[in-house]
Motif scaffolding. Structure first.
Motif, PDB file in Angstrom:
ATOM      1  N   THR A 193     -11.427  -5.382  -4.347  1.00  0.00           N
ATOM      2  CA  THR A 193     -11.718  -6.827  -4.290  1.00  0.00           C
ATOM      3  C   THR A 193     -12.920  -7.096  -3.392  1.00  0.00           C
ATOM      4  N   LYS A 194     -13.099  -6.231  -2.369  1.00  0.00           N
ATOM      5  CA  LYS A 194     -14.289  -6.393  -1.516  1.00  0.00           C
ATOM      6  C   LYS A 194     -15.560  -6.126  -2.313  1.00  0.00           C
ATOM      7  N   MET A 195     -15.480  -5.126  -3.201  1.00  0.00           N
ATOM      8  CA  MET A 195     -16.669  -4.753  -3.961  1.00  0.00           C
ATOM      9  C   MET A 195     -16.923  -5.696  -5.136  1.00  0.00           C
ATOM     10  N   TYR A 196     -15.848  -6.077  -5.828  1.00  0.00           N
ATOM     11  CA  TYR A 196     -16.046  -6.796  -7.097  1.00  0.00           C
ATOM     12  C   TYR A 196     -15.399  -8.164  -7.145  1.00  0.00           C
ATOM     13  N   GLY A 197     -14.830  -8.603  -6.021  1.00  0.00           N
ATOM     14  CA  GLY A 197     -14.226  -9.935  -5.999  1.00  0.00           C
ATOM     15  C   GLY A 197     -12.763  -9.896  -6.425  1.00  0.00           C
ATOM     16  N   ALA A 198     -12.042 -10.977  -6.088  1.00  0.00           N
ATOM     17  CA  ALA A 198     -10.594 -11.027  -6.317  1.00  0.00           C
ATOM     18  C   ALA A 198     -10.256 -10.955  -7.802  1.00  0.00           C
ATOM     19  N   ASN A 199     -11.190 -11.355  -8.666  1.00  0.00           N
ATOM     20  CA  ASN A 199     -10.893 -11.349 -10.106  1.00  0.00           C
ATOM     21  C   ASN A 199     -10.690  -9.952 -10.665  1.00  0.00           C
ATOM     22  N   PHE A 200     -11.098  -8.936  -9.885  1.00  0.00           N
ATOM     23  CA  PHE A 200     -10.899  -7.566 -10.355  1.00  0.00           C
ATOM     24  C   PHE A 200      -9.418  -7.272 -10.556  1.00  0.00           C
ATOM     25  N   LEU A 201      -8.546  -8.016  -9.852  1.00  0.00           N
ATOM     26  CA  LEU A 201      -7.101  -7.777  -9.988  1.00  0.00           C
ATOM     27  C   LEU A 201      -6.519  -8.534 -11.174  1.00  0.00           C
ATOM     28  N   GLY A 202      -7.343  -9.248 -11.897  1.00  0.00           N
ATOM     29  CA  GLY A 202      -6.885  -9.897 -13.125  1.00  0.00           C
ATOM     30  C   GLY A 202      -6.643 -11.389 -13.000  1.00  0.00           C
ATOM     31  N   GLY A 203      -6.595 -11.883 -11.761  1.00  0.00           N
ATOM     32  CA  GLY A 203      -6.489 -13.330 -11.564  1.00  0.00           C
ATOM     33  C   GLY A 203      -5.090 -13.909 -11.686  1.00  0.00           C
ATOM     34  N   GLN A 204      -4.095 -13.074 -12.066  1.00  0.00           N
ATOM     35  CA  GLN A 204      -2.729 -13.606 -12.233  1.00  0.00           C
ATOM     36  C   GLN A 204      -1.766 -13.041 -11.185  1.00  0.00           C
ATOM     37  N   LEU A 205      -2.252 -12.098 -10.394  1.00  0.00           N
ATOM     38  CA  LEU A 205      -1.362 -11.368  -9.487  1.00  0.00           C
ATOM     39  C   LEU A 205      -0.869 -12.271  -8.352  1.00  0.00           C
ATOM     40  N   LYS A 206       0.455 -12.391  -8.253  1.00  0.00           N
ATOM     41  CA  LYS A 206       1.037 -13.250  -7.222  1.00  0.00           C
ATOM     42  C   LYS A 206       1.834 -12.462  -6.189  1.00  0.00           C
ATOM     43  N   THR A 207       2.404 -11.335  -6.619  1.00  0.00           N
ATOM     44  CA  THR A 207       3.281 -10.583  -5.714  1.00  0.00           C
ATOM     45  C   THR A 207       2.981  -9.088  -5.776  1.00  0.00           C
ATOM     46  N   ILE A 208       2.961  -8.464  -4.604  1.00  0.00           N
ATOM     47  CA  ILE A 208       2.917  -6.999  -4.552  1.00  0.00           C
ATOM     48  C   ILE A 208       4.117  -6.557  -3.726  1.00  0.00           C
ATOM     49  N   ILE A 209       4.893  -5.643  -4.291  1.00  0.00           N
ATOM     50  CA  ILE A 209       5.992  -5.044  -3.547  1.00  0.00           C
ATOM     51  C   ILE A 209       5.488  -3.702  -3.062  1.00  0.00           C
ATOM     52  N   ALA A 210       5.477  -3.512  -1.740  1.00  0.00           N
ATOM     53  CA  ALA A 210       4.963  -2.245  -1.216  1.00  0.00           C
ATOM     54  C   ALA A 210       6.074  -1.506  -0.502  1.00  0.00           C
ATOM     55  N   GLY A 211       6.080  -0.213  -0.671  1.00  0.00           N
ATOM     56  CA  GLY A 211       7.125   0.574  -0.022  1.00  0.00           C
ATOM     57  C   GLY A 211       6.760   2.026   0.053  1.00  0.00           C
ATOM     58  N   ALA A 212       7.739   2.853   0.416  1.00  0.00           N
ATOM     59  CA  ALA A 212       7.613   4.295   0.575  1.00  0.00           C
ATOM     60  C   ALA A 212       6.870   4.686   1.852  1.00  0.00           C
ATOM     61  N   ALA A 213       6.270   3.725   2.525  1.00  0.00           N
ATOM     62  CA  ALA A 213       5.614   3.968   3.813  1.00  0.00           C
ATOM     63  C   ALA A 213       5.486   2.614   4.497  1.00  0.00           C
ATOM     64  N   ASN A 214       5.187   2.646   5.807  1.00  0.00           N
ATOM     65  CA  ASN A 214       5.061   1.378   6.532  1.00  0.00           C
ATOM     66  C   ASN A 214       3.924   0.525   5.996  1.00  0.00           C
ATOM     67  N   VAL A 215       4.183  -0.772   5.860  1.00  0.00           N
ATOM     68  CA  VAL A 215       3.149  -1.686   5.386  1.00  0.00           C
ATOM     69  C   VAL A 215       2.427  -2.257   6.615  1.00  0.00           C
ATOM     70  N   PRO A 216       1.117  -2.003   6.759  1.00  0.00           N
ATOM     71  CA  PRO A 216       0.425  -2.551   7.926  1.00  0.00           C
ATOM     72  C   PRO A 216       0.307  -4.080   7.805  1.00  0.00           C
ATOM     73  N   PRO A 217       0.632  -4.826   8.897  1.00  0.00           N
ATOM     74  CA  PRO A 217       0.526  -6.292   8.840  1.00  0.00           C
ATOM     75  C   PRO A 217      -0.848  -6.797   8.406  1.00  0.00           C
ATOM     76  N   ARG A 218      -1.924  -6.038   8.735  1.00  0.00           N
ATOM     77  CA  ARG A 218      -3.262  -6.512   8.323  1.00  0.00           C
ATOM     78  C   ARG A 218      -3.391  -6.575   6.797  1.00  0.00           C
ATOM     79  N   GLN A 219      -2.648  -5.697   6.082  1.00  0.00           N
ATOM     80  CA  GLN A 219      -2.684  -5.766   4.607  1.00  0.00           C
ATOM     81  C   GLN A 219      -1.993  -7.046   4.131  1.00  0.00           C
ATOM     82  N   ILE A 220      -0.888  -7.395   4.799  1.00  0.00           N
ATOM     83  CA  ILE A 220      -0.170  -8.622   4.425  1.00  0.00           C
ATOM     84  C   ILE A 220      -1.122  -9.806   4.547  1.00  0.00           C
ATOM     85  N   GLU A 221      -1.866  -9.843   5.678  1.00  0.00           N
ATOM     86  CA  GLU A 221      -2.823 -10.935   5.912  1.00  0.00           C
ATOM     87  C   GLU A 221      -3.946 -10.940   4.878  1.00  0.00           C
ATOM     88  N   ALA A 222      -4.493  -9.748   4.613  1.00  0.00           N
ATOM     89  CA  ALA A 222      -5.633  -9.664   3.689  1.00  0.00           C
ATOM     90  C   ALA A 222      -5.241 -10.144   2.292  1.00  0.00           C
TER      91      ALA A 222
END
Lengths: 496, 79
Positions: free
Chosen positions: A264-293
């Motif tokens: 998204t930094k390189m190509y803008g938020a639309n690279f994710l398709g524009g419909q993405l509302k939720t990401i479920i992350a797991g299997a390792a610790n989720v850094p709070p800075r990712q939550i913010e970003a």
């Protein structure tokens, strides 16, 4: 029962969701409950739930024709394909025990795993077929399917449904045996997230099906909710197609979240398709800075806690804004307590044990059924769980891989120029990486400048890296001039 | 496109993938894993960005040790 999770859903959805304790009942239920809804797509063909379940029934007929009945161990060696998903559900709804092999597995490990888990038949993707030479089991193409259908086979909720690998990088991983009740409890837990969840999401199976998080949360929960699952045989190519696929929800590991943020930094938020509302992350610790970003992109990044032995999903956090460092609250029917700082869990999501390994099974369970997670944790006054450290000696990377340091250290100890070494979790540019500290056998370098010692060790690390899976490579090397801190028995202390 | 221009483009990508890396240390001989700290997932991001920037495709078996090997692959792929 905790209402925290049911209250996240609209009331009519919460009322519809019920716990289905076995895979055969589940497959029948989704076929009826969501019959006309789109179920699965490889971006070329999309099947509705009734078509999908009919194809699973035809795969069951094939299994039956080959004499693969209740209790038979059936391995699946494929990428994240339509074939692999259908085969998994067909095997588990036939009463067979499904074992999904990691697609990066080298040939000796394929043979070894099949022997270790008493595999009777292996379904193989064409391109992986050469890797199965030497396997003492029936080998079938992954697209094997019969013309007729076969009904589901009734099983007990305690019967084994699947075996997952854990805690090993080489030939001898432990096999976690998940019974139907555990697999299905984990799958139901994965449905809970804030807002409407049923029949309204499109997600992509980006995580490996051989990983419990990819299979349970990334796949089974999607079907539990009647959502559309897009297969991803090639992770890179599929990520490149995000603008066209337009997912609404993704299940990722923190390392992949970082990749998406980079894009998204390189190509803008639309690279994710524009419909993405939720990401479920797991299997390792989720850094709070990712939550913010992701928040800045209008996407909720939700984390949780789980382990393979507990069908992956023990807690989930929908309050990431107010409690970004918590892994959330325990799911319904999941008990948890802290004993001497360690988190113990109990519930119907737990494995029955490690395959043919009573010693390790006995060591991880208490007599009254608590599983000792090996993680140091605490609960706050509102019941939110925080993981604060680890007792067990395991490195958990951002990609969710569990790495045992001893296995990476082993080849270094075979080199006469290495006196001692220590593999641990290091940091490069704020990211967790695998690091090694090496203490050279100095007489071997007598009279040589230090730069030569360092060059030798860097070269050695490069050579060992070439033999390791790409996810397990050593990123940071430190050549020590001072000795390590040592234990009473003069072993290198893991706490330097 | 010559090798130096490709290196400049690669540096631009690496600066986003590894924002804390000193770009002066990135040379043709830099080892991707052990020197630049590009692990398998960072490599995925680099690969996607390189494909987009240079309009080429990697095949899944591609494996690179150094920056120079990536440059050579791009040059060959663009021919």
């Amino acid at each position: 029962m905790s209402n925290y999770f049911y209250d996240m859903l609209p009331a009519e959805e919460a009322a519809q969701l019920k716990y289905i304790p076995t895979v055969p009942e589940f497959v029948e239920w989704i076929g009826k409950q969501y019959a006309e809804c789109p179920a699965i797509s490889d971006t070329q063909v999309t099947y509705s739930y009734s078509q999908f379940c009919e194809r699973i029934a035809r795969r069951r007929a094939f299994l039956k024709q080959q004499g693969l009945t209740k209790g038979a161990k059936v391995a699946i060696f494929d990428r994240n394909s339509l074939n692999a998903v259908e085969l998994f559900l067909a095997a588990a709804s036939s009463g067979c025990v499904a074992i999904i092999l990691p697609s990066a597995l080298p040939a000796p490990a394929v043979v070894g795993s099949c022997m270790r888990f008493d595999v009777e038949a292996i379904f193989v993707r064409d391109e992986f077929k050469p890797l199965t030479e030497g396997v003492k089991a029936k080998v079938f193409p992954a697209d094997s399917i019969a013309d007729e259908t076969a009904p589901v086979v009734k099983v007990d909720k305690e019967d084994p449904a699947a075996i997952f690998f854990t805690g090993g990088t080489t030939g001898a991983p432990k096999g976690v045996v998940l019974p139907h009740r555990a697999l299905m409890r984990g799958s139901l837990n994965g449905v809970f997230a804030p807002g409407a969840q049923l029949k309204c999401h499109k997600t992509i199976g980006l995580l490996p099906l051989s990983h419990v998080f990819g299979l349970i949360r990334g796949t089974m929960s999607v079907f539990y909710a009647g959502n559309l699952y897009v297969t991803a045989e090639d992770m890179k190519a599929t990520i490149g197609k995000l603008p066209a696929i337009k997912p609404t929800c993704l299940v990722l590991v923190p390392g992949l979240c970082e990749v998406l943020l980079g894009l998204t930094k390189m190509y803008g938020a639309n690279f994710l398709g524009g419909q993405l509302k939720t990401i479920i992350a797991g299997a390792a610790n989720v850094p709070p800075r990712q939550i913010e970003a992701f928040e800045q992109l209008g996407i909720s990044l939700l984390g949780g806690y789980g382990m393979t032995e507990g069908a992956n999903l023990s807690s989930g956090n929908a309050d990431v804004k107010s409690r970004p460092t918590s892994v959330g609250r325990l799911y319904p029917e999941q008990e948890g307590k802290i004993v001497d700082g360690e988190l113990w869990i109990r519930g119907d999501n737990l494995m029955t044990g490690y395959y043919k390994d009573p010693e390790n099974t006995k060591a991880i369970f208490t007599e009254d059924g608590w599983l000792k997670t090996g993680d140091l944790a605490r609960f706050d006054e509102d019941g939110f769980l925080y993981i604060v450290g680890r007792i067990k000696n395991l490195i958990i990377l951002a990609n969710g891989e569990n790495v045992s340091p001893e296995e990476i250290e082993e080849p270094f100890y075979k080199n006469p120029c290495v006196k001692d070494c220590l593999v641990s979790e290091g940091e490069v540019d704020g990211e967790k990486v695998i690091q090694i500290e090496i203490l050279p056998q100095m007489p071997a370098f007598e009279g040589k400048p230090w730069s030569e010692v360092e060059a030798f060790m860097n070269k050695l690390v490069g050579e060992v890296n070439a033999t390791l899976p790409s996810t397990h490579r050593i990123i940071r090397t430190v050549v020590r001039q001072e000795d390590f801190k040592r234990t009473g028995s003069l072993k290198v202390s893991r706490n330097q | 496109m010559n090798k130096e221009e490709i290196l400049a483009g690669l540096k631009e990508i690496i600066s986003i993938v590894k924002p804390k890396l000193d770009l002066q240390n990135v040379t043709m001989k830099s080892q991707l894993v052990s020197e630049l700290g590009i692990d398998s997932l960072s490599m995925l991001l680099v690969a996607l960005a390189v494909e987009e920037k240079f309009k080429i495709k990697f095949d899944s078996a591609s494996y690179f040790n150094t920056v120079e090997e990536v440059c050579d692959f791009i040059i060959a792929a663009k021919k």
